[in-house]
Write an enzyme that holds these catalytic residues in place. Sequence first.
Site, short mmCIF file in Angstrom:
data_model
loop_
_atom_site.label_atom_id
_atom_site.label_comp_id
_atom_site.label_asym_id
_atom_site.label_seq_id
_atom_site.Cartn_x
_atom_site.Cartn_y
_atom_site.Cartn_z
N SER A 148 0.86 -1.17 0.00
CA SER A 148 0.00 0.00 0.00
C SER A 148 0.90 1.22 0.00
O SER A 148 2.10 1.11 0.31
CB SER A 148 -0.85 -0.02 1.29
OG SER A 148 -1.43 1.24 1.54
N TYR A 161 -1.97 -1.63 10.39
CA TYR A 161 -1.98 -1.69 8.92
C TYR A 161 -0.67 -1.13 8.37
O TYR A 161 0.00 -1.76 7.53
CB TYR A 161 -3.17 -0.89 8.38
CG TYR A 161 -3.43 -1.05 6.90
CD1 TYR A 161 -4.11 -2.15 6.40
CD2 TYR A 161 -3.03 -0.07 5.99
CE1 TYR A 161 -4.37 -2.28 5.04
CE2 TYR A 161 -3.29 -0.19 4.64
CZ TYR A 161 -3.97 -1.30 4.17
OH TYR A 161 -4.23 -1.42 2.83
P1 NAD Z 1 -11.67 -6.37 -0.17
O1 NAD Z 1 -12.28 -6.29 1.18
O2 NAD Z 1 -12.48 -5.98 -1.36
O3 NAD Z 1 -11.11 -7.84 -0.44
C1 NAD Z 1 -10.34 -8.52 0.52
C2 NAD Z 1 -10.59 -10.00 0.37
O4 NAD Z 1 -9.75 -10.67 1.33
C3 NAD Z 1 -12.04 -10.42 0.68
O5 NAD Z 1 -12.54 -11.25 -0.36
C4 NAD Z 1 -11.93 -11.17 2.01
O6 NAD Z 1 -12.89 -12.22 2.13
C5 NAD Z 1 -10.50 -11.72 1.91
N1 NAD Z 1 -9.95 -12.09 3.21
C6 NAD Z 1 -10.01 -11.37 4.36
N2 NAD Z 1 -9.40 -12.04 5.35
C7 NAD Z 1 -8.95 -13.20 4.81
C8 NAD Z 1 -8.21 -14.30 5.32
N3 NAD Z 1 -7.86 -14.38 6.61
N4 NAD Z 1 -7.88 -15.31 4.47
C9 NAD Z 1 -8.25 -15.25 3.17
N5 NAD Z 1 -8.94 -14.24 2.64
C10 NAD Z 1 -9.28 -13.22 3.44
O7 NAD Z 1 -10.33 -5.49 -0.07
P2 NAD Z 1 -9.35 -4.87 -1.18
O8 NAD Z 1 -9.48 -3.40 -1.07
O9 NAD Z 1 -9.52 -5.54 -2.47
O10 NAD Z 1 -7.94 -5.23 -0.51
C11 NAD Z 1 -7.09 -6.23 -1.03
C12 NAD Z 1 -5.67 -5.91 -0.58
O11 NAD Z 1 -5.29 -4.64 -1.11
C13 NAD Z 1 -5.48 -5.81 0.93
O12 NAD Z 1 -4.25 -6.39 1.30
C14 NAD Z 1 -5.44 -4.31 1.16
O13 NAD Z 1 -4.73 -3.97 2.33
C15 NAD Z 1 -4.73 -3.86 -0.09
N6 NAD Z 1 -4.92 -2.45 -0.40
C16 NAD Z 1 -6.17 -1.94 -0.62
C17 NAD Z 1 -6.30 -0.60 -0.92
C18 NAD Z 1 -7.65 0.03 -1.15
O14 NAD Z 1 -7.71 1.26 -1.17
N7 NAD Z 1 -8.69 -0.74 -1.35
C19 NAD Z 1 -5.18 0.23 -0.98
C20 NAD Z 1 -3.93 -0.32 -0.76
C21 NAD Z 1 -3.81 -1.67 -0.48
#
Ligand code: NAD
Length: 266
Positions: A148, A161
């Site tokens: 991130s 985080y």
């Molecule tokens: P999201 O909530 O849409 O998807 C996350 C997925 O992870 C979900 O399907 C959930 O069921 C799954 N999950 C959660 N805990 C789990 C576990 N213990 N084992 C297996 N699966 C699990 O979130 P997203 O925004 O797509 O985030 C995905 C990644 O991107 C994360 O690591 C997040 O930190 C990172 N990220 C997101 C953003 C943002 O702005 N959305 C920015 C930077 C980084």
Amino acid sequence: MTTTLEKDLSGKVALVTGSASGIGRDIAETYARAGAAVGIADINLDAAQKTVNIIEAAGGRALAIEMDVTSEEAVNAGVQSLVDAFGSIDILVSNAGIQIIDPIDKMAFSDWKKMLNIHLDGAFLTTKAALKHMYSGDKGGTVIYMGSVHSHEASMYKAPYVTAKHGLLGLCRVLAKEGAEHNVRSHVICPGFVKTPLVEKQIPEQAAEKGISEEAVVNDIMLVNTVDKEFTTVTDIAQLALFLAAFPTNVFTGQSIVASHGWFMN
Ligand code: NAD
């Protein structure tokens, strides 16, 4: 060596964790369109199966895998089931993640541990399980961690985080060094804010915590330091993940690549 890039993953097998939703789902669909067979690993099996159905309807190959990335047993079994189904694992995208927001003095220790457990232990366990196959015969592979902007920057109320996302840089860099002799390379992708369920949930939470409107959370907090007040998109990140998975040399190994509309500049 100068290279030209064909974004073709034909014959490759990829595991994407957290791919039932958001960024992971788009990466999985993009990899499948590029010809890879994809393991849709998620704690939510029903939602993972929906991603598989979408990929199969478009003519791709995918397998739904119920996996809690914090369980060594579930991770090892899930990776093995992917290898049994498609013959190998060439690409790992360690993407599963959650967010818990609280100031440090109010953060429950259990929430701190849950965050580090999913983001860091999950990355370690999935990497270790994938390396077993990637190191075999020095077949090699690509490991991509979902970092991130918070791998590089801090924000208030996100201590675990930010800590975990910084930690992924360390894991990636060690893997770049250890993996090289086995033809394994590693990267961290560092998105700015992407409108996924993870972020949609934070907007009202932060508005309530700070006593401001949701619009102010978006414009004055989330996007305040971008050059154009634009969210990063799942497509932006999936295309970057495709580029890294398809790239034919080690030139980017150990690197984190930030995709944030100028919020953070390396
Ligand atoms: P999201 O909530 O849409 O998807 C996350 C997925 O992870 C979900 O399907 C959930 O069921 C799954 N999950 C959660 N805990 C789990 C576990 N213990 N084992 C297996 N699966 C699990 O979130 P997203 O925004 O797509 O985030 C995905 C990644 O991107 C994360 O690591 C997040 O930190 C990172 N990220 C997101 C953003 C943002 O702005 N959305 C920015 C930077 C980084």
